[in-house]
Every structure is written in structure tokens, then in C-alpha cells.
Design an enzyme around this catalytic site. Structure first.
Site, short mmCIF file in Angstrom:
data_model
loop_
_atom_site.label_atom_id
_atom_site.label_comp_id
_atom_site.label_asym_id
_atom_site.label_seq_id
_atom_site.Cartn_x
_atom_site.Cartn_y
_atom_site.Cartn_z
N ARG A 153 94.40 93.57 62.16
CA ARG A 153 95.62 92.94 61.63
C ARG A 153 95.28 91.74 60.74
NH1 ARG A 153 97.23 94.22 67.43
NH2 ARG A 153 95.56 92.73 67.79
N ILE A 154 94.44 90.84 61.24
CA ILE A 154 94.11 89.64 60.47
C ILE A 154 93.15 89.99 59.33
CG2 ILE A 154 93.07 87.33 60.58
CD1 ILE A 154 93.84 87.33 63.60
N GLY A 229 86.58 84.81 63.84
CA GLY A 229 86.84 85.74 64.95
C GLY A 229 86.58 85.06 66.28
N ARG A 230 85.38 85.25 66.80
CA ARG A 230 84.96 84.56 68.02
C ARG A 230 83.51 84.12 67.86
NH1 ARG A 230 89.36 83.50 69.20
NH2 ARG A 230 90.58 84.16 71.00
N ASP A 254 84.98 78.51 62.09
CA ASP A 254 86.13 77.97 62.84
C ASP A 254 85.93 78.15 64.34
OD1 ASP A 254 88.83 76.91 63.09
OD2 ASP A 254 89.49 78.95 63.55
N GLU A 259 82.45 76.52 72.72
CA GLU A 259 83.49 75.55 72.36
C GLU A 259 83.87 74.71 73.57
OE1 GLU A 259 86.71 77.73 70.60
OE2 GLU A 259 85.41 78.64 69.11
N HIS A 277 88.26 75.25 65.64
CA HIS A 277 89.11 76.39 66.08
C HIS A 277 90.59 76.13 65.78
CE1 HIS A 277 89.31 79.94 69.12
NE2 HIS A 277 90.29 80.02 68.24
#
Ligand code: NAP
Ligand code: 8YV
Length: 316
Positions: A153-154, A229-230, A254, A259, A277
Site C-alpha cells: 500500500r505505502i 519500513g522497519r 526513519d 529504537e 520514526h
């Protein structure tokens, strides 16, 4: 009538709290997790988590009446979905409402790294312009090729936006799609042919360190890695080494492996643009995500059906 018991782990907006309080008796998980679980664990039926902390399987075992976990975010790698399904607990997330914002973040990172904007901003504010003259030239993105890992989707929203900047889009995933972009069944081959590699893939064991030394070397000294993403998808140690040794050109990140801890080596490099993020972090998009995260809980309470269950829970 007594309200059903709901537990919240992680941050939520005032608007979400207001909406939730109309239906549920809302608890926040306190520091004394054990004390809370001993007192309330067996009463909790509804759970709201943010996509960062998630919910480990062991916590679920302490809440035998749990019926639904609403994840305030689209990525749900921090929720133990297999355990949830085994316990008959529905997991929901917030797809689509954040596509545009996260795609904007990806494009902004592409532009910021190519055009050196953050470096130039710091250069000006440090008073270096009058002293040292014009900032060094940066690079144009027109005519470049961006390989997208995760054309979901993104990813699709990002691809559309990049085309307006004259960027050619290619993609890699587990399957070929009916889209007007070249598909690479092999990630290394895509990275070799790309100027920019953009990661918009989910986290979790299946994607862990997909972007490793071989992929980074294929991207090469003139290449740029963007990750919205991750963090777990990228081998961060391999990334740092590639940047330090000049085997990779630049990075715009990001998301990170651990994190909110970001390696000092990444912070020290001028070729790297870092964000904490914030891919979806606008008032408007968080409102849409928050509304959907709350609606999943309230609709489930009212009808027994969630609005946007994760694929593993569809039909539950
Ligand atoms: P999506 O629609 O499910 O798309 C995920 C894409 O990843 C799919 O195209 C899928 O393609 C690909 N993929 C999944 N597993 C893969 C694997 N093992 N190997 C290669 N490709 C794989 O998800 P989305 O809504 O676009 O969100 C994507 C991710 O972005 C989320 O899961 C989240 O981690 C991240 N995200 C980050 C932020 C942020 O703030 N930075 C915000 C929102 C989301 P195939 O099925 O063909 O493999
Ligand atoms: C948020 C995200 O940071 O949706 C996701 O997967 O990573 C982000 O949108 C987060 O989930 C907000 O709680």
C-alpha cells in the site's frame, strides 16, 4: 452498567482517550506491571497498543478474557499474532489511512539525502555561508532509478509520487504484481541496477536483515538506502560498515533496529539523514489512525466484528 475493561500500552492522543473513555474503563499499564496484572489481568478484554512496543505473548497469557488487540499503526510485527490467534484473540491494525503520509516521508528522505538539505541548513545556521561561501553542489534525482523493497500500500503510493520527480521505479517482493514497474525476483539484482533502494517492507523474522552486506554492496558507492519500513529489515552493523568504508554512498533512515537507540556511528556521518520514526507522525494522519484504532475496539464491542483485522485474523 459497568464498562468493559480496556488496557492501553504505549501512547495515544487525547482524542483517542476521550473516545475510548465513553465505552471502556481505560487502564494504562503502570511501571508495576506485575501488580497491575495481579489485580486486573483477569478482567481485561480489550487491548490498545502502539506499533512500537506491541504486546509479547507472555502478557496475553496473563489476560485470559482478552478478545481483541487493536494496534495503533499498520505494522504489527511487535504483536505476537500467532499466540493471539491460538487464544482466539483478534488483532487489528490501521492500513491505508497513512499511505500518503509515509510515502511523503519516503520521498522527503530521498530528496533530503540527494540535495543535502539538512547539511545545508546546518551550514547556514552555523554562520558558514558568509565565511566559507556557497555550500557544495548536491545531486539531482531526475533520471535515477529507485528499487522499492515492499511494493504494498505505502510502496505503491511512494512509486506514484517518485514518478512525478522523473524517477524510474522497480520493485522486489515475494511475488510479481500487475503494475507498470519492472519486477526483480532477486533483491541483489534490483539493488545492482538501482541508484536508490527504498525499504517499505514489514518487520518480523521473514524480513530480518534482508538488506545485508551483499545488497548494500550491490547498491554501491553511489547508491542511497532509504528505510521507512522497519529497522529489523536492515543489518544495521553492515550498513554502518558499508557507509564508513565508502562501499555505500548515503542513507536516509526513519526506522532503526533498536529504537529509540540510534548508533552514534550513524549520527556522526554527514552522508546520513536520520528521523525518529516520524513517517506517519502528523496531526492529521495520527488522527485518522487513532480513529481507526478506536473504531476497531468499539465496533468489536458493539458487533463482535473488527473493522480492519490483520490478514491472519480475517474471518475471526
Ligand atoms: P503492505 O501493503 O502489506 O505491503 C508490504 C509489502 O512488503 C508487500 O508488497 C509485500 O509484497 C512485501 N513483503 C512482505 N514480506 C516480504 C518478504 N518476506 N520479502 C519481500 N517482500 C515482502 O504494507 P504497508 O501498509 O505498505 O506497510 C508496510 C510497512 O511499512 C509496515 O509493515 C510497517 O512496518 C512500515 N511502516 C512504517 C511507518 C513509519 O512510520 N516509518 C509507517 C507505516 C508503516 P509480497 O507479499 O509480494 O512479498
Ligand atoms: C507509527 C508505524 O510509528 O504504522 C506503523 O507501522 O510504524 C507508524 O505509523 C506507529 O505505529 C504509531 O503508533
Amino acid at each position: 452498567m459497568t464498562k468493559p475493561q480496556m488496557l492501553m500500552i504505549g501512547a495515544a492522543t487525547e482524542r483517542m482517550l476521550g473516545q475510548l473513555a465513553e465505552v471502556f474503563a481505560v487502564h494504562r499499564l503502570p511501571e508495576d506491571r506485575e501488580g497491575f496484572l495481579a489485580q486486573h489481568g483477569t478482567d481485561i478484554e480489550y487491548l490498545l497498543v502502539n506499533g512500537h512496543g506491541g504486546v509479547p505473548g507472555d502478557l496475553m497469557a496473563r489476560m485470559p478474557k482478552l478478545r481483541i488487540i487493536s494496534n495503533y499503526g499498520v505494522g504489527y510485527d511487535s504483536v505476537d499474532v500467532a499466540t493471539a490467534v491460538r487464544h482466539g484473540v483478534v488483532v487489528t491494525h490501521t492500513p491505508d489511512v497513512l499511505n500518503d503520509e509515509v510515502a511523503n516521508t519516503a520521498v522527503l528522505l530521498v530528496l533530503a539525502t540527494a540535495r543535502n538539505f539538512l547539511h545545508d541548513n546546518a551550514y547556514l545556521k552555523a554562520g558558514r555561508w558568509p565565511e566559507e561561501g556557497e555550500a557544495p553542489l548536491s545531486r539531482s534525482i531526475r533520471g535515477l532509478t529507485a528499487g522499492i523493497l515492499g511494493l504494498g500500500r505505502i510502496g505503491k503510493a511512494t512509486a506514484e509520487k517518485l514518478q512525478a520527480f522523473g524517477v524510474t521505479v522497480t520493485y522486489h517482493g515475494r511475488s510479481e504484481q500487475d503494475v507498470p514497474y519492472r519486477y526483480y525476483p532477486d533483491l541483489v539484482a534490483m539493488a545492482r541496477d538501482a541508484d536508490i533502494l527504498i525499504c517499505i517492507a514489514p518487520g518480523g523474522p521473514a524480513t530480518r536483515h534482508l538488506i545485508d552486506r551483499a545488497v548494500l554492496d550491490a547498491l554501491g558507492p553511489d547508491g542511497t538506502l532509504i528505510n521507512v519500513g522497519r529497522g529489523s529489515v536492515v543489518d544495521e552493523a553492515a550498513l554502518i560498515a558499508a557507509l564508513q568504508e565508502g562501499r555505500l554512498g548515503k542513507a536516509g533512515l526513519d526506522v532503526f533496529e533498536h529504537e529509540p537507540h540510534v548508533p552514534a556511528e550513524l549520527m556522526a556521518m554527514e552522508t546520513v539523514t536520520l528521523l525518529p520514526h516520524v513517517g506517519s507522525a502528523t496531526v492529521e494522519t495520527r488522527q485518522a489512525m487513532g480513529d481507526l484504532a478506536v473504531e476497531n475496539l468499539t465496533a468489536f464491542h458493539a458487533t463482535g466484528r473488527a473493522v480492519t483485522p490483520v490478514p491472519e485474523c480475517r474471518g475471526m
